[in-house]
Design an enzyme around this catalytic site. Structure first.
Site, PDB file in Angstrom:
ATOM      1  N   CYS A 146       8.987 -43.264  -7.104  1.00 24.35           N
ATOM      2  CA  CYS A 146       9.487 -42.220  -8.001  1.00 24.35           C
ATOM      3  C   CYS A 146      10.227 -42.871  -9.159  1.00 24.35           C
ATOM      4  O   CYS A 146      10.994 -43.816  -8.943  1.00 24.35           O
ATOM      5  CB  CYS A 146      10.431 -41.309  -7.219  1.00 24.35           C
ATOM      6  SG  CYS A 146      11.169 -40.012  -8.212  1.00 24.35           S
ATOM      7  N   LEU A 147      10.015 -42.361 -10.361  1.00 32.29           N
ATOM      8  CA  LEU A 147      10.700 -42.927 -11.536  1.00 32.29           C
ATOM      9  C   LEU A 147      12.216 -42.810 -11.408  1.00 32.29           C
ATOM     10  O   LEU A 147      12.954 -43.591 -12.008  1.00 32.29           O
ATOM     11  CB  LEU A 147      10.235 -42.218 -12.815  1.00 32.29           C
ATOM     12  CG  LEU A 147       8.757 -42.398 -13.189  1.00 32.29           C
ATOM     13  CD1 LEU A 147       8.429 -41.586 -14.441  1.00 32.29           C
ATOM     14  CD2 LEU A 147       8.405 -43.867 -13.405  1.00 32.29           C
ATOM     15  N   HIS A 152       5.229 -33.860  -4.320  1.00 31.41           N
ATOM     16  CA  HIS A 152       6.377 -34.687  -4.736  1.00 31.41           C
ATOM     17  C   HIS A 152       7.122 -34.020  -5.894  1.00 31.41           C
ATOM     18  O   HIS A 152       8.354 -33.935  -5.891  1.00 31.41           O
ATOM     19  CB  HIS A 152       5.845 -36.069  -5.141  1.00 31.41           C
ATOM     20  CG  HIS A 152       6.875 -37.035  -5.640  1.00 31.41           C
ATOM     21  ND1 HIS A 152       7.144 -38.229  -5.010  1.00 31.41           N
ATOM     22  CD2 HIS A 152       7.681 -37.009  -6.737  1.00 31.41           C
ATOM     23  CE1 HIS A 152       8.079 -38.877  -5.686  1.00 31.41           C
ATOM     24  NE2 HIS A 152       8.426 -38.162  -6.748  1.00 31.41           N
ATOM     25  N   GLU A 153       6.365 -33.530  -6.883  1.00 27.62           N
ATOM     26  CA  GLU A 153       7.019 -32.933  -8.068  1.00 27.62           C
ATOM     27  C   GLU A 153       7.677 -31.605  -7.729  1.00 27.62           C
ATOM     28  O   GLU A 153       8.769 -31.304  -8.226  1.00 27.62           O
ATOM     29  CB  GLU A 153       6.009 -32.761  -9.206  1.00 27.62           C
ATOM     30  CG  GLU A 153       5.385 -34.064  -9.720  1.00 27.62           C
ATOM     31  CD  GLU A 153       6.389 -35.171 -10.011  1.00 27.62           C
ATOM     32  OE1 GLU A 153       7.518 -34.875 -10.461  1.00 27.62           O
ATOM     33  OE2 GLU A 153       6.061 -36.343  -9.756  1.00 27.62           O
ATOM     34  N   HIS A 167      11.005 -32.143  -6.280  1.00 24.47           N
ATOM     35  CA  HIS A 167      12.052 -32.399  -7.285  1.00 24.47           C
ATOM     36  C   HIS A 167      12.701 -31.104  -7.762  1.00 24.47           C
ATOM     37  O   HIS A 167      13.900 -31.079  -8.046  1.00 24.47           O
ATOM     38  CB  HIS A 167      11.442 -33.085  -8.520  1.00 24.47           C
ATOM     39  CG  HIS A 167      11.375 -34.578  -8.419  1.00 24.47           C
ATOM     40  ND1 HIS A 167      12.488 -35.363  -8.249  1.00 24.47           N
ATOM     41  CD2 HIS A 167      10.330 -35.435  -8.504  1.00 24.47           C
ATOM     42  CE1 HIS A 167      12.126 -36.644  -8.222  1.00 24.47           C
ATOM     43  NE2 HIS A 167      10.815 -36.721  -8.365  1.00 24.47           N
ATOM     44  N   GLN A 180      14.369 -34.424 -13.565  1.00 25.28           N
ATOM     45  CA  GLN A 180      14.432 -35.883 -13.741  1.00 25.28           C
ATOM     46  C   GLN A 180      14.891 -36.275 -15.139  1.00 25.28           C
ATOM     47  O   GLN A 180      15.280 -37.417 -15.362  1.00 25.28           O
ATOM     48  CB  GLN A 180      13.065 -36.516 -13.461  1.00 25.28           C
ATOM     49  CG  GLN A 180      12.673 -36.469 -11.995  1.00 25.28           C
ATOM     50  CD  GLN A 180      11.357 -37.192 -11.786  1.00 25.28           C
ATOM     51  OE1 GLN A 180      10.297 -36.599 -11.917  1.00 25.28           O
ATOM     52  NE2 GLN A 180      11.423 -38.484 -11.485  1.00 25.28           N
ATOM     53  N   GLY A 196       3.754 -38.452 -12.534  1.00 23.45           N
ATOM     54  CA  GLY A 196       4.343 -37.122 -12.623  1.00 23.45           C
ATOM     55  C   GLY A 196       5.789 -37.209 -13.050  1.00 23.45           C
ATOM     56  O   GLY A 196       6.429 -38.263 -12.918  1.00 23.45           O
TER      57      GLY A 196
HETATM   58 NI    NI Z   1       9.605 -38.415  -8.408  1.00 28.25          NI
END
Ligand code: NI
Length: 153
Positions: free
Chosen positions: A90-91, A132-133, A136, A51, A46
């Protein structure tokens, strides 16, 4: 399409609240396509717009279940059920993983690229990715919710 740079660690943009999308135009489509390309390039499940430094309520998800990438605009959790306690990463937080409590099932209302409303129900990994997204978009990272796992859990 173009790859976008993923913001990491202490980048302040990750802590800001994203704004509702109101214009469903070609630029939004291009942004969503760039996010999908960037998510695949980075091997993520995701990616949320903040991000890549864009404070819009837009996220893309692919849990590699063969249903293809999902684009969710202005997503909101409308129902949750059960609990899962699994490892997340997470990226935007490279080299960190940890246990996070999430609902086992999450039902989300969102809009597509045309502005049409739809609902999606996720279970397991998809429920986790949805939560999670959406976090963000509210400036929340999984490390804020990380817990130590006891042996009996
Ligand atoms: Ni993330």
């Amino acid at each position: 399409m173009a790859l976008r740079k993923v913001r990491i660690d202490d980048d302040p943009v990750l802590r800001k609240m994203s704004k509702e999308v109101i214009k469903f135009d070609d630029r939004l489509k291009e942004l969503a396509n760039d996010m999908i390309e960037t998510m695949y390039q980075e091997d993520g499940v995701g990616l949320a717009a903040p991000q890549i430094g864009i404070l819009k309520r837009l996220t893309v998800i692919d849990v590699y279940d063969d249903s293809g990438p999902k684009i969710l605009i202005n997503p909101e959790i409308i129902y949750e059920e059960g609990e899962q306690f699994e490892i997340e990463g997470c990226l935007s937080v490279p080299n960190v993983t940890g246990y996070v409590r999430r609902p086992l099932i999450a039902k989300v209302k969102a809009q597509d690229l045309e502005g049409q409303s739809f609902e999606i129900i996720g279970e397991g990994l998809l429920a986790r990715a949805l939560c999670h997204e959406i976090d963000h978009l509210n400036g929340v990272l999984f490390i804020d919710k990380m817990e130590i796992k006891d042996d009996d859990e």
